[in-house]
Design a protein around this motif. Structure first.
Motif, PDB file in Angstrom:
ATOM      1  N   ASP A 102       0.794  -1.233   0.000  1.00 29.06           N
ATOM      2  CA  ASP A 102       0.000   0.000   0.000  1.00 29.06           C
ATOM      3  C   ASP A 102       0.827   1.284   0.000  1.00 29.06           C
ATOM      4  OD1 ASP A 102      -2.428  -1.400   0.075  1.00 29.06           O
ATOM      5  OD2 ASP A 102      -2.329  -1.590   2.250  1.00 29.06           O
ATOM      6  N   GLN A 103       2.129   1.176   0.131  1.00 32.17           N
ATOM      7  CA  GLN A 103       2.992   2.350   0.235  1.00 32.17           C
ATOM      8  C   GLN A 103       4.118   2.246  -0.783  1.00 32.17           C
ATOM      9  OE1 GLN A 103       2.462   2.260   5.100  1.00 32.17           O
ATOM     10  NE2 GLN A 103       4.504   2.510   4.319  1.00 32.17           N
ATOM     11  N   ASN A 104       4.536   3.386  -1.368  1.00 33.59           N
ATOM     12  CA  ASN A 104       5.670   3.387  -2.297  1.00 33.59           C
ATOM     13  C   ASN A 104       6.965   3.013  -1.604  1.00 33.59           C
ATOM     14  OD1 ASN A 104       4.156   4.144  -4.491  1.00 33.59           O
ATOM     15  ND2 ASN A 104       4.547   6.321  -4.215  1.00 33.59           N
ATOM     16  N   PHE A 105       7.044   3.344  -0.336  1.00 36.81           N
ATOM     17  CA  PHE A 105       8.200   2.967   0.474  1.00 36.81           C
ATOM     18  C   PHE A 105       7.732   2.698   1.890  1.00 36.81           C
ATOM     19  CE2 PHE A 105       7.976   7.585   0.818  1.00 36.81           C
ATOM     20  CZ  PHE A 105       8.122   7.797   2.186  1.00 36.81           C
ATOM     21  N   VAL A 106       8.531   1.902   2.588  1.00 34.39           N
ATOM     22  CA  VAL A 106       8.233   1.592   3.976  1.00 34.39           C
ATOM     23  C   VAL A 106       9.354   2.184   4.832  1.00 34.39           C
ATOM     24  CG1 VAL A 106       7.871  -0.226   5.684  1.00 34.39           C
ATOM     25  CG2 VAL A 106       7.076  -0.549   3.323  1.00 34.39           C
ATOM     26  N   PRO A 107       9.021   3.148   5.712  1.00 35.11           N
ATOM     27  CA  PRO A 107      10.035   3.682   6.619  1.00 35.11           C
ATOM     28  C   PRO A 107      10.472   2.595   7.600  1.00 35.11           C
ATOM     29  CG  PRO A 107       8.132   5.135   6.474  1.00 35.11           C
ATOM     30  CD  PRO A 107       7.753   3.851   5.824  1.00 35.11           C
ATOM     31  N   VAL A 108      11.754   2.578   7.913  1.00 38.32           N
ATOM     32  CA  VAL A 108      12.302   1.581   8.829  1.00 38.32           C
ATOM     33  C   VAL A 108      12.874   2.310  10.041  1.00 38.32           C
ATOM     34  CG1 VAL A 108      13.954  -0.310   9.097  1.00 38.32           C
ATOM     35  CG2 VAL A 108      12.858   0.089   6.878  1.00 38.32           C
ATOM     36  N   VAL A 109      12.569   1.775  11.222  1.00 36.32           N
ATOM     37  CA  VAL A 109      13.039   2.371  12.475  1.00 36.32           C
ATOM     38  C   VAL A 109      13.769   1.329  13.303  1.00 36.32           C
ATOM     39  CG1 VAL A 109      11.179   4.094  12.523  1.00 36.32           C
ATOM     40  CG2 VAL A 109      10.841   1.906  13.673  1.00 36.32           C
ATOM     41  N   ARG A 120      12.184   0.548  -0.451  1.00 34.06           N
ATOM     42  CA  ARG A 120      11.372   0.964  -1.595  1.00 34.06           C
ATOM     43  C   ARG A 120      10.626  -0.232  -2.176  1.00 34.06           C
ATOM     44  NH1 ARG A 120      16.034   4.095  -4.851  1.00 34.06           N
ATOM     45  NH2 ARG A 120      16.851   1.994  -4.658  1.00 34.06           N
ATOM     46  N   ARG A 121       9.364  -0.019  -2.473  1.00 36.72           N
ATOM     47  CA  ARG A 121       8.557  -1.076  -3.089  1.00 36.72           C
ATOM     48  C   ARG A 121       9.208  -1.537  -4.388  1.00 36.72           C
ATOM     49  NH1 ARG A 121       2.419   0.180  -3.652  1.00 36.72           N
ATOM     50  NH2 ARG A 121       3.251   1.933  -4.817  1.00 36.72           N
ATOM     51  N   LYS A 122       9.773  -0.607  -5.134  1.00 39.77           N
ATOM     52  CA  LYS A 122      10.448  -0.912  -6.397  1.00 39.77           C
ATOM     53  C   LYS A 122      11.540  -1.963  -6.200  1.00 39.77           C
ATOM     54  CE  LYS A 122      13.724   1.330  -9.427  1.00 39.77           C
ATOM     55  NZ  LYS A 122      14.600   2.438  -9.570  1.00 39.77           N
ATOM     56  N   ASP A 123      12.334  -1.831  -5.150  1.00 40.59           N
ATOM     57  CA  ASP A 123      13.421  -2.780  -4.891  1.00 40.59           C
ATOM     58  C   ASP A 123      12.885  -4.170  -4.552  1.00 40.59           C
ATOM     59  OD1 ASP A 123      15.277  -0.771  -5.344  1.00 40.59           O
ATOM     60  OD2 ASP A 123      15.432  -0.250  -3.212  1.00 40.59           O
ATOM     61  N   ILE A 124      11.776  -4.216  -3.829  1.00 34.09           N
ATOM     62  CA  ILE A 124      11.166  -5.503  -3.479  1.00 34.09           C
ATOM     63  C   ILE A 124      10.663  -6.199  -4.737  1.00 34.09           C
ATOM     64  CG2 ILE A 124       9.267  -6.603  -2.221  1.00 34.09           C
ATOM     65  CD1 ILE A 124       9.418  -4.101  -0.315  1.00 34.09           C
TER      66      ILE A 124
END
Length: 134
Positions: A102-109, A120-124
């Motif tokens: 659902d997101q273009n990217f997922v922030p990681v913490v 990035r969704r693109k990389d996945i």
């Protein structure tokens, strides 16, 4: 596979802090050709993601607000219309994949909520495409 193998680290990602203005946020989005950008506080904690749409709605719904005076509006006064979830660096792949749908990217913490980068969704998609076709 660990999600950290997909991580684009913070030093390679454009982000904004809660101390910047709406104008700075818009300039960052334009400069990096982003449609959304991570927002972190002064301690580095991930606060949310600010999108182009958030900026446009603020501009539309604020009488007297123009491109000329956007520098007077702190990003903290902009309502985020979509809440982009983050994922912990030690999360399971399934957790990250659900968010990436659902997101273009997922922030990681990290464990303290400090922003460490994005996936990035693109990389996945590229990774799975390579492994399916090989």
């Amino acid at each position: 596979m660990e999600i950290s193998s997909f991580l684009l680290p913070k030093d390679k990602v454009s982000f904004i802090t809660t101390s910047v203005s709406m104008k700075v946020a818009m300039e960052q989005l334009e400069a990096y050709h982003y449609t959304a950008i991570p927002l972190i506080d002064s301690e580095g904690i991930y606060i949310g993601t600010l999108s182009e749409g958030d900026l446009l709605w603020k501009l539309k719904n604020t009488p007297g607000l123009t491109f000329d005076n956007m520098d007077q509006v702190p990003v903290t006064q902009i309502k985020k219309r979509i809440h982009n979830e983050c994922v912990a660096i030690n999360a399971q792949m399934e957790d990250m994949l659900v968010l990436a749908a659902d997101q273009n990217f997922v922030p990681v913490v990290d464990d303290d909520g400090v922003f460490v980068g994005i996936i990035r969704r693109k990389d996945i998609i590229e990774y799975y495409t390579r492994n399916i076709t090989d």
